[in-house]
Scaffold this motif. Structure first.
Motif, PDB file in Angstrom:
ATOM      1  N   GLU A   1       0.365 -14.731  -2.581  1.00  0.00           N
ATOM      2  CA  GLU A   1      -0.926 -14.069  -2.315  1.00  0.00           C
ATOM      3  C   GLU A   1      -0.791 -12.745  -1.577  1.00  0.00           C
ATOM      4  O   GLU A   1      -1.734 -11.971  -1.501  1.00  0.00           O
ATOM      5  N   GLY A   2       0.382 -12.478  -0.978  1.00  0.00           N
ATOM      6  CA  GLY A   2       0.569 -11.224  -0.243  1.00  0.00           C
ATOM      7  C   GLY A   2       1.822 -10.524  -0.725  1.00  0.00           C
ATOM      8  O   GLY A   2       2.659 -11.111  -1.405  1.00  0.00           O
ATOM      9  N   ASP A   3       1.971  -9.235  -0.375  1.00  0.00           N
ATOM     10  CA  ASP A   3       3.162  -8.515  -0.828  1.00  0.00           C
ATOM     11  C   ASP A   3       4.073  -8.095   0.330  1.00  0.00           C
ATOM     12  O   ASP A   3       5.080  -7.448   0.119  1.00  0.00           O
ATOM     13  N   LYS A   4       3.690  -8.453   1.570  1.00  0.00           N
ATOM     14  CA  LYS A   4       4.531  -8.099   2.727  1.00  0.00           C
ATOM     15  C   LYS A   4       4.939  -9.404   3.402  1.00  0.00           C
ATOM     16  O   LYS A   4       4.185  -9.959   4.196  1.00  0.00           O
ATOM     17  N   VAL A   5       6.100  -9.900   3.051  1.00  0.00           N
ATOM     18  CA  VAL A   5       6.472 -11.258   3.480  1.00  0.00           C
ATOM     19  C   VAL A   5       7.789 -11.335   4.254  1.00  0.00           C
ATOM     20  O   VAL A   5       8.085 -12.355   4.846  1.00  0.00           O
ATOM     21  N   THR A   6       8.594 -10.259   4.267  1.00  0.00           N
ATOM     22  CA  THR A   6       9.920 -10.370   4.898  1.00  0.00           C
ATOM     23  C   THR A   6       9.832 -10.119   6.398  1.00  0.00           C
ATOM     24  O   THR A   6       8.902  -9.462   6.881  1.00  0.00           O
TER      25      THR A   6
ATOM     26  N   THR B   1      -6.107  -7.980  10.939  1.00  0.00           N
ATOM     27  CA  THR B   1      -5.787  -6.642  10.419  1.00  0.00           C
ATOM     28  C   THR B   1      -4.567  -6.722   9.509  1.00  0.00           C
ATOM     29  O   THR B   1      -4.545  -6.146   8.410  1.00  0.00           O
ATOM     30  N   MET B   2      -3.533  -7.477   9.940  1.00  0.00           N
ATOM     31  CA  MET B   2      -2.300  -7.577   9.153  1.00  0.00           C
ATOM     32  C   MET B   2      -2.542  -8.281   7.824  1.00  0.00           C
ATOM     33  O   MET B   2      -2.021  -7.876   6.787  1.00  0.00           O
ATOM     34  N   ARG B   3      -3.367  -9.328   7.823  1.00  0.00           N
ATOM     35  CA  ARG B   3      -3.584 -10.043   6.554  1.00  0.00           C
ATOM     36  C   ARG B   3      -4.350  -9.161   5.573  1.00  0.00           C
ATOM     37  O   ARG B   3      -4.136  -9.214   4.372  1.00  0.00           O
ATOM     38  N   ARG B   4      -5.214  -8.293   6.094  1.00  0.00           N
ATOM     39  CA  ARG B   4      -5.937  -7.361   5.212  1.00  0.00           C
ATOM     40  C   ARG B   4      -5.011  -6.281   4.655  1.00  0.00           C
ATOM     41  O   ARG B   4      -5.324  -5.661   3.656  1.00  0.00           O
ATOM     42  N   GLU B   5      -3.897  -6.067   5.344  1.00  0.00           N
ATOM     43  CA  GLU B   5      -2.922  -5.068   4.865  1.00  0.00           C
ATOM     44  C   GLU B   5      -1.932  -5.678   3.871  1.00  0.00           C
ATOM     45  O   GLU B   5      -1.024  -5.010   3.402  1.00  0.00           O
ATOM     46  N   GLY B   6      -2.085  -6.989   3.580  1.00  0.00           N
ATOM     47  CA  GLY B   6      -1.217  -7.624   2.585  1.00  0.00           C
ATOM     48  C   GLY B   6      -0.085  -8.450   3.170  1.00  0.00           C
ATOM     49  O   GLY B   6       0.818  -8.874   2.447  1.00  0.00           O
ATOM     50  N   PHE B   7      -0.112  -8.726   4.484  1.00  0.00           N
ATOM     51  CA  PHE B   7       0.961  -9.518   5.107  1.00  0.00           C
ATOM     52  C   PHE B   7       0.715 -11.009   4.932  1.00  0.00           C
ATOM     53  O   PHE B   7      -0.425 -11.467   4.917  1.00  0.00           O
ATOM     54  N   GLU B   8       1.822 -11.744   4.796  1.00  0.00           N
ATOM     55  CA  GLU B   8       1.779 -13.208   4.899  1.00  0.00           C
ATOM     56  C   GLU B   8       2.529 -13.583   6.165  1.00  0.00           C
ATOM     57  O   GLU B   8       3.636 -13.098   6.405  1.00  0.00           O
ATOM     58  N   LEU B   9       1.942 -14.471   6.962  1.00  0.00           N
ATOM     59  CA  LEU B   9       2.531 -14.826   8.258  1.00  0.00           C
ATOM     60  C   LEU B   9       2.403 -16.313   8.509  1.00  0.00           C
ATOM     61  O   LEU B   9       1.549 -16.988   7.951  1.00  0.00           O
ATOM     62  N   SER B  10       3.262 -16.788   9.386  1.00  0.00           N
ATOM     63  CA  SER B  10       3.144 -18.150   9.894  1.00  0.00           C
ATOM     64  C   SER B  10       3.027 -18.021  11.410  1.00  0.00           C
ATOM     65  O   SER B  10       3.883 -17.403  12.045  1.00  0.00           O
ATOM     66  N   ILE B  11       1.944 -18.553  11.992  1.00  0.00           N
ATOM     67  CA  ILE B  11       1.638 -18.292  13.406  1.00  0.00           C
ATOM     68  C   ILE B  11       1.662 -19.595  14.197  1.00  0.00           C
ATOM     69  O   ILE B  11       1.118 -20.607  13.766  1.00  0.00           O
ATOM     70  N   SER B  12       2.269 -19.541  15.386  1.00  0.00           N
ATOM     71  CA  SER B  12       2.318 -20.738  16.238  1.00  0.00           C
ATOM     72  C   SER B  12       1.028 -20.861  17.043  1.00  0.00           C
ATOM     73  O   SER B  12       0.204 -19.952  17.075  1.00  0.00           O
ATOM     74  N   ARG B  13       0.912 -21.965  17.735  1.00  0.00           N
ATOM     75  CA  ARG B  13      -0.224 -22.179  18.636  1.00  0.00           C
ATOM     76  C   ARG B  13      -0.185 -21.157  19.782  1.00  0.00           C
ATOM     77  O   ARG B  13       0.893 -20.838  20.282  1.00  0.00           O
ATOM     78  N   PRO B  14      -1.348 -20.626  20.218  1.00  0.00           N
ATOM     79  CA  PRO B  14      -1.335 -19.719  21.372  1.00  0.00           C
ATOM     80  C   PRO B  14      -0.837 -20.455  22.625  1.00  0.00           C
ATOM     81  O   PRO B  14      -1.203 -21.604  22.861  1.00  0.00           O
ATOM     82  N   ARG B  15       0.014 -19.777  23.397  1.00  0.00           N
ATOM     83  CA  ARG B  15       0.513 -20.359  24.661  1.00  0.00           C
ATOM     84  C   ARG B  15       0.245 -19.385  25.784  1.00  0.00           C
ATOM     85  O   ARG B  15       0.326 -18.179  25.584  1.00  0.00           O
ATOM     86  N   VAL B  16      -0.048 -19.910  26.964  1.00  0.00           N
ATOM     87  CA  VAL B  16      -0.272 -18.983  28.076  1.00  0.00           C
ATOM     88  C   VAL B  16       1.070 -18.512  28.623  1.00  0.00           C
ATOM     89  O   VAL B  16       2.095 -19.195  28.486  1.00  0.00           O
TER      90      VAL B  16
END
Length: 609
Positions: A321-326, A371-386
């Motif tokens: 679904e995205g073109d920026k994956v590396t 913003t990044m996903r709208r630019e075509g990035f695919e990401l895997s994000i962890s849970r927010p930590r303080v």
């Protein structure tokens, strides 16, 4: 030409950007036939959608032979890194306060910074036409706020102007006159705000805002404190410690004229300008003539309090679904973001090609991901930590925030109970008019992760929560996390309505029939506290017997809709959010069930050990 430099500071939604629109219109910055959208300064798509200002922006109006440079600043605490630096560019600030809500946490945050560096603000009571306006009380609250922030006698003697930015008028009294438009406010700026102080010596400019322009490269906005600068002039850049960053030439000087930037041939001391031509010049650096050795003083930035790990998307659907994956393109994009946003910190995660991004709050990091996903990035994000710290005696310290919740009286009980469960300490409960209460807490940042959505549900969307970093304080102990387990797909394919219908008693789903799923992907919430693997791909067994009951249409309960903010707040430490330009999916960190069991055992062994 004579100059005045002012910032407009206020809490979210108190009308800053609307006020700037009206000043531009009435000062003749737009042609009469020019079509201009509302909130012209909020140029970013996300700013328009969410109705908030994320990036600070500069503009100018000409009034009675004086150029007034105006900086519109973000009103949300997560973007406070912008505000602190902007205040060093201006000589005064218009503090905009809603006539009904009064001063709010962000007002306190920004006014505190302004008073600390010696600015003498003008107070503007906006929205006086609201039916629930309480003008006298709000003026008193503003005075009390200034006094509580250790304002000097001179700062406490602030001028007050009243009006409605939306209706396009300001006056010295709440009742008007309303026929002079924004003129009284601009007249007050000319009479009350001092001309910019000009320092002795050669050219010096402090970098305040950074942007990457496709045609000009790096463009830095800042104020000229001394001397003057022309295109092609040789200059150098010093960091805040006085070390040389680079030497080069100014290729272009842009000045703010209305909503446009125009190239000029010379910029004088006191003006706010944008400069292009240098490749390493950064925010908080000093651009100066070659003979200067001492940099200008830059404002220190409050520390980041929350971090997330950004990883390469390694799910079976990666790259579809995205073109920026590396990892390389992700790293370059994050480093570029950190350059322009000093409130953001990017570090490589140990033993992996992931990156730990630390910022001021969920909203700031959520905006970056969106913003990044709208630019075509695919990401895997962890849970927010303080972000924890160690105190002088080695004790563990965690960020604590001041939280103000305005809520209808009938819902106040559940809010107090939920905040207590999150280890928050209540400081104040007082009526705020119209059968509403204002509750003030000091709460650990940990406890607030994901609370915004729950608060909206508990109060039927009527509560308003505002939060602001207060201090690092001793760790307050464990906080109860999510109580329910999740439903995990045990196979890859497309979800089938019949299979989902048969599994409805196990818990609500987060997917719809026909959606692509994979092994290890989270497809729903379990009704119990443990995780359960299920098969959402199993179709109906076909038989040649036709009966009324057999052929009933499958009616599915609507699924839980997961927005980005909701997903980040929902996941646990062993889960991730997969973000692509088209989808937001939840998944386990380890997709293989045997791997998951192995890591659970390893974690338990560490705890026992």
């Amino acid at each position: 030409m004579k100059l005045r430099n002012i910032a407009i500071i206020a809490h979210v939604d108190h009308g800053k950007t609307t006020l700037v629109d009206k000043l531009l219109q009435q000062s003749g910055a737009f042609r009469e036939n020019q079509r201009v959208t509302d909130r012209v300064m909020d140029s970013n798509d996300l700013e328009k959608e969410r109705g908030i200002t994320i990036m600070a922006k500069a503009t100018s109006v000409d009034w009675k032979g004086v150029r007034v440079n105006i900086v519109d600043t973000p009103g949300h605490a997560d973007f406070g890194g912008e505000v602190e630096r902007i205040l060093s560019m201006v000589d005064s600030a218009i503090v905009l306060v809603d006539a009904a809500e009064g001063p709010m946490p962000q007002t306190k945050f920004v006014v505190g910074k302004a008073l600390k560096i010696g600015l003498k603000p003008i107070v503007c009571i906006n929205k006086v036409d609201r039916p629930d306006a309480r003008i006298t009380e709000v003026v008193n609250e503003v005075f009390d706020l200034f006094a509580a922030l250790d304002a000097t006698d001179e700062q406490l003697d602030f001028p007050i102007i009243y009006g409605s930015a939306k209706q396009g008028w300001m006056a010295n009294a709440p009742e008007g006159p309303k026929d002079k438009g924004m003129g009284p406010l601009l007249d007050l700026v000319l009479s009350y705000v001092a001309e910019p102080k000009i320092e002795e010596g050669s050219f010096r400019l402090l970098g305040t805002l950074l942007e990457a322009n496709p045609y000009l490269g790096r463009v830095i906005t800042g104020r000229v404190f001394a001397g003057s600068v022309k295109p092609n002039q040789p200059v150098k850049v010093l960091d805040h410690k006085g070390n040389l960053v680079e030497q080069g030439r100014v290729s272009k000087i842009l000045a703010f004229r209305g909503i446009e930037r125009q190239p000029i041939e010379e910029a004088e001391a006191g003006d706010i300008i944008a400069i292009a031509g240098l490749s390493k010049f950064n925010v908080a650096d000093t651009l100066c003539a070659l003979d200067v050795t001492v940099p200008l003083q830059a404002q220190p930035i409050d520390p980041p309090t929350l971090s997330m790990t950004f990883m390469v998307n390694d799910s079976p659907l990666a790259g579809t679904e995205g073109d920026k994956v590396t990892s390389r393109v992700i790293r370059d994009r994050l480093l570029k973001e950190a350059e322009g946003n000093v409130a953001l910190k990017v570090e490589p995660a140990p033993n992996s090609d992931a990156y730990v991004v630390s910022g001021r709050g969920e909203l700031q990091l959520g905006i970056l991901i969106e913003t990044m996903r709208r630019e075509g990035f695919e990401l895997s994000i962890s849970r927010p930590r303080v972000v924890f710290k160690r105190g002088e005696d080695g004790e563990l310290l965690e960020p604590v925030e001041e939280v103000i919740i305005d809520v209808d009286e009938e819902h106040s009980g559940v809010v107090v109970q939920k905040m207590a469960e999150r280890k928050a300490e209540m400081l104040e409960m007082r009526p705020s008019g119209g059968n509403r209460l204002r509750l003030v807490f000091h709460s650990p940042t940990r406890g607030l992760i994901g609370y915004q959505g729950e608060l909206a549900t508990d109060t039927r969307g009527t509560a308003i929560m505002n939060r602001l970093f207060h201090e690092y304080a001793p760790y307050r102990g464990d906080i109860q996390g999510r109580r329910n387990g999740v439903l995990i797909s045990n196979d890859s394919g497309e979800a089938v309505a019949y299979a989902m219908w048969k599994l409805e008693d196990r818990g609500p789903m987060m997917i719809e029939p026909g959606w692509k799923v994979y092994r290890g992907m989270i497809v729903g919430e379990h009704t119990r506290d443990n995780d359960l693997e299920i098969n959402v791909l199993k179709g109906k067994q076909l038989t040649n017997i036709r009966t009324q009951s057999k052929d009933e249409a499958v009616r599915l309960t609507p699924p839980i809709r997961m927005t980005l903010e909701k997903a980040l707040a929902y996941i646990e430490d062993d889960e991730r959010v997969e973000v692509t330009p088209k989808s937001i999916r939840l998944r386990k960190s380890y997709l293989d069930p045997n791997e998951r069991k192995k890591h659970v055992k390893a974690r338990e062994a560490v705890v026992v050990g």
